[in-house]
Write a protein that holds these residues in place. Sequence first.
Motif, short mmCIF file in Angstrom:
data_model
loop_
_atom_site.label_atom_id
_atom_site.label_comp_id
_atom_site.label_asym_id
_atom_site.label_seq_id
_atom_site.Cartn_x
_atom_site.Cartn_y
_atom_site.Cartn_z
N GLU A 40 0.85 -1.19 0.00
CA GLU A 40 0.00 0.00 0.00
C GLU A 40 0.89 1.25 0.00
N PRO A 41 0.35 2.39 -0.40
CA PRO A 41 1.14 3.63 -0.35
C PRO A 41 1.63 3.90 1.07
N GLU A 42 2.82 4.45 1.18
CA GLU A 42 3.42 4.71 2.48
C GLU A 42 2.60 5.73 3.27
N GLN A 43 2.47 5.45 4.58
CA GLN A 43 1.65 6.32 5.42
C GLN A 43 2.39 7.61 5.77
N GLU A 44 1.63 8.53 6.33
CA GLU A 44 2.22 9.82 6.69
C GLU A 44 3.18 9.67 7.84
N GLN A 45 4.04 10.68 8.02
CA GLN A 45 5.09 10.65 9.03
C GLN A 45 4.50 10.62 10.44
N TYR A 46 5.26 9.96 11.33
CA TYR A 46 4.85 9.80 12.72
C TYR A 46 5.00 11.13 13.48
N THR A 47 4.03 11.39 14.34
CA THR A 47 4.14 12.52 15.26
C THR A 47 3.94 12.00 16.68
N ALA A 48 4.76 12.45 17.60
CA ALA A 48 4.68 11.98 18.98
C ALA A 48 3.32 12.32 19.58
N PRO A 49 2.67 11.35 20.27
CA PRO A 49 1.33 11.60 20.82
C PRO A 49 1.38 12.54 22.03
N GLU A 50 0.36 13.36 22.15
CA GLU A 50 0.20 14.20 23.33
C GLU A 50 -0.84 13.55 24.24
N THR A 131 -10.63 0.99 20.81
CA THR A 131 -11.24 1.29 19.52
C THR A 131 -10.22 1.17 18.40
N GLY A 132 -8.94 1.16 18.74
CA GLY A 132 -7.87 1.11 17.76
C GLY A 132 -7.25 2.46 17.50
N LYS A 133 -7.85 3.54 18.03
CA LYS A 133 -7.35 4.88 17.77
C LYS A 133 -6.64 5.49 18.98
N GLU A 134 -6.64 4.76 20.10
CA GLU A 134 -5.99 5.29 21.30
C GLU A 134 -4.47 5.41 21.07
N LYS A 135 -3.86 6.42 21.72
CA LYS A 135 -2.43 6.68 21.57
C LYS A 135 -1.58 5.77 22.45
N THR A 136 -2.18 5.17 23.45
CA THR A 136 -1.47 4.25 24.33
C THR A 136 -2.46 3.25 24.90
N LEU A 137 -1.97 2.08 25.25
CA LEU A 137 -2.84 1.04 25.82
C LEU A 137 -3.47 1.52 27.13
N ALA A 138 -2.78 2.42 27.82
CA ALA A 138 -3.28 2.92 29.10
C ALA A 138 -4.56 3.73 28.94
N LEU A 139 -4.88 4.21 27.71
CA LEU A 139 -6.10 4.99 27.49
C LEU A 139 -7.28 4.13 27.07
N CYS A 140 -7.07 2.84 26.86
CA CYS A 140 -8.17 1.94 26.51
C CYS A 140 -9.00 1.62 27.76
N MET A 141 -10.26 1.29 27.54
CA MET A 141 -11.12 0.87 28.65
C MET A 141 -10.63 -0.47 29.20
N SER A 142 -10.62 -0.60 30.54
CA SER A 142 -10.21 -1.86 31.19
C SER A 142 -10.75 -1.85 32.61
N ASN A 143 -10.43 -2.90 33.35
CA ASN A 143 -10.86 -2.96 34.76
C ASN A 143 -10.12 -1.94 35.63
N GLY A 144 -9.08 -1.36 35.05
CA GLY A 144 -8.21 -0.48 35.83
C GLY A 144 -6.86 -1.13 35.95
N ILE A 145 -5.84 -0.35 35.94
CA ILE A 145 -4.48 -0.89 35.95
C ILE A 145 -4.22 -1.68 37.23
N GLY A 146 -3.81 -2.92 37.07
CA GLY A 146 -3.54 -3.81 38.20
C GLY A 146 -4.73 -4.57 38.71
#
Length: 809
Positions: A40-50, A131-146
């Motif tokens: 597939e065509p190359e994707q756009e350049q990476y930008t660090a998530p805020e 959803t697949g759009k989160e910037k980090t796994l820590a922002l996904c819904m879960s039972n809570g860390i730990g």
Amino acid sequence: MLAPWSLPYCFTILLGLLKLCRAQYEQLGYPHGYPQGYPEPEQEQYTAPELPPDTPRIQLRLAGDKRKHNEGRVEVFYDGEWGTVCDDDFSIHSAQVVCRELGYLESVSWSPSSKYGKGEGRIWFDNVQCTGKEKTLALCMSNGIGVSDCKHTEDVGVVCSDKRIPGFKFINTMANNVESLNIQVEDVRIRAILSSYRKRIPVTEGYVEVKDGGKWKQICDAEWTKHNSRVICGMFGFPGERKYNARVYKMFARRRKPSYWDYSVNCTGNEAHLSSCKLGHAMAAKANSTCGGGMPVVVSCVPGRAFSPTPMTGFRKQPLVRLRGGTIVGEGRVEVLKNGEWGTICDDNWSLLSATVVCRELGFGSAKEALSGGRLGQGMGPVHMNEVKCSGSEKSVTECFFNKESLGCSHEEDAAITCNVPAMGFQERLRLSGGRNPYEGRVEALVERNGSLVWGTVCSDGWGTMEAMVVCRQLGLGFASNAFQVRNIYDFEWPHKPRAQLPAGQPEGQVSGREPVPLRSALAFCRLTETWYWPGEVSADPVVMSGVRCSGTEMSLSHCLHHGAHLTCPKGGGRNAAGVSCSETAPDLVLNPQVVEQTTYMEDRPMFMLQCAYEENCLSTTSSKTPANSYRRLLRFSSQIHNNGQSDFRPKAGRHSWVWHDCHRHYHSMEVFTHYDLLSLNGTKVAEGHKASFCLEDTDCEEGIEKRYECANFGEQGITVGCWDTYRHDIDCQWIDITDIKPGDYIFQVFINPNYEVPESDYSNNLMKCRCRYDGHRIWMYSCHNGGSLSTETEESFPGLLNNQVTHR
């Protein structure tokens, strides 16, 4: 008024043909006319998530029993401790977030139930829903860390794409535990510095540079070790590293200001890729950009024998390991030599570490993949090793631990590998032009002419399957499926068909100086014989290579025999160029030698019962003078031909061109399917036979595989993967006419698909040989084996006769 068959009408016809070809691929589910897997065509350049300020700061890595560097058990570093992720509610969307956070373009798949082994410590995330759009796994819904009720038997794993995100910037949020993290950079390279190495192919020596944040940076050598060099060399296809002249590089480093990466590297030496190594300490660069009195890291690698610019010595005459059935160099089913016979390795516990030992032993770099489940075809003969476990330091896989008592492995579990090989630049020297998709087209080669590089065509005179195989391998497109003669579409010679004969309602077109023809007829005419009409690059019409003859194993078309600068192409270049179509898979026919050995016998048959066989040339030439009431002596046997490849074996000719034989009342889909030869001990042919493929079908199959081909009622012909076609000893032409043969010792030989009419993944096993003794009254067949199944020494000695291993019939 326009003359008939003028140029505009020609383009109308061509446009119609293009739409038809495109429509064929859209029906296959390729909306853009390209097969699945095409880049597939190359994707756009990476930008660090805020990230929001209250986001838990975590770091990810892939661990466990990995087969590739871009897959493994998902591990999370949080609160000073490494832990895992539970597979409850995990999905491909969650895997996408993990892979993106690790710097890979996308996720490929995910695996539950601790596929990569059970982790240790806390289970940091459970019931993860992204959803697949989160910037980090820590922002996904879960039972809570730990918060988790899972066990480590539920640890989740992921497989990420090989490609990194362009411009990906590694950001370490755990400064005090940096040595526990895997290396995450966008790319790695060896950059040749000295002029003598810049001209070499492949590049074996130079700076080690990493691409981080879109910029290439050197690594400080202050904490660099031989283990790190070993990993780098392995990545680039080299089995080992060697010393280099450090003084020259110190002088160069003084003249050029290096740009250093922020970290050191900590490898064990057994990693298959730098991404599997751990980060070392953060490097505090001095004000003058030096690194504690050091200089940029330099590696010098030793190329394997096949890639060395000069001849190399010190290799075994008879290797203990080989690869079979692979599509490219450095790929294949692993076979080992034991007691003079080649056998396979069972995939139980097969790992990337063991695969890397095999790759280095064969003169390649580290392994990219450790494949299981007979992925690259099934072998024949014994399974020599099972539950192989290597430490990584072994010189040969035969030195690794394996379970000598473990039995019961079938060839469905044959292990295979894909190795890193040096970048030789072969792929850039060929291209396919004018085809309907990227896997087919006119072959165009890049050659040097008058001091400059130019593209041109390859003459199709004598072009065949073996040459097409080399082209497809060189381009990384797998196996050849067809070898074509290609003519430029502007040279199309349309058949004459008067207007009065056109079917009603049929679309028409006009081309140069002839009456209109139906579009459907025009398309059919395009495919007559093996000539295809594809538009190529006009600038590449001149012939640049002719007289090409390949064995089929060459890495590049330029390695095949050819005319060199003295070109000879009788039928022109662009008007009659070489073409190919490629496929990711191919069949592999193998004869069962035990069946031949067990079913051989001799029969005297009256000539009046052999009339059909005589008409099909299945008797020796002296039979033409044999009276009807006299006898012919026949050496009869059964043939059981297995398809151990990855795709069905189909006759090259379509059913519309099969030949009807009235005497036997059947169709021949391949005029010659096998050759049967009787040779003297010095190799001279003394008698021969052949078997036309009058009924190529699935006689029987392995358990769980359904038959697909049956000859009855003019059915489709072929052999399904995992099935076999049996030619019984009591059918016509399943013999050699030995009426005129004198008593003595002979070699009996069977050759399947002898004209290489149908492409296969491995032709070495198409040949079967037996020792044969004939005393004038009886015949013995013994020591039957497939080509390539025995060691060179065993093959040359051909034991059996002296050991009294004769089987009476």
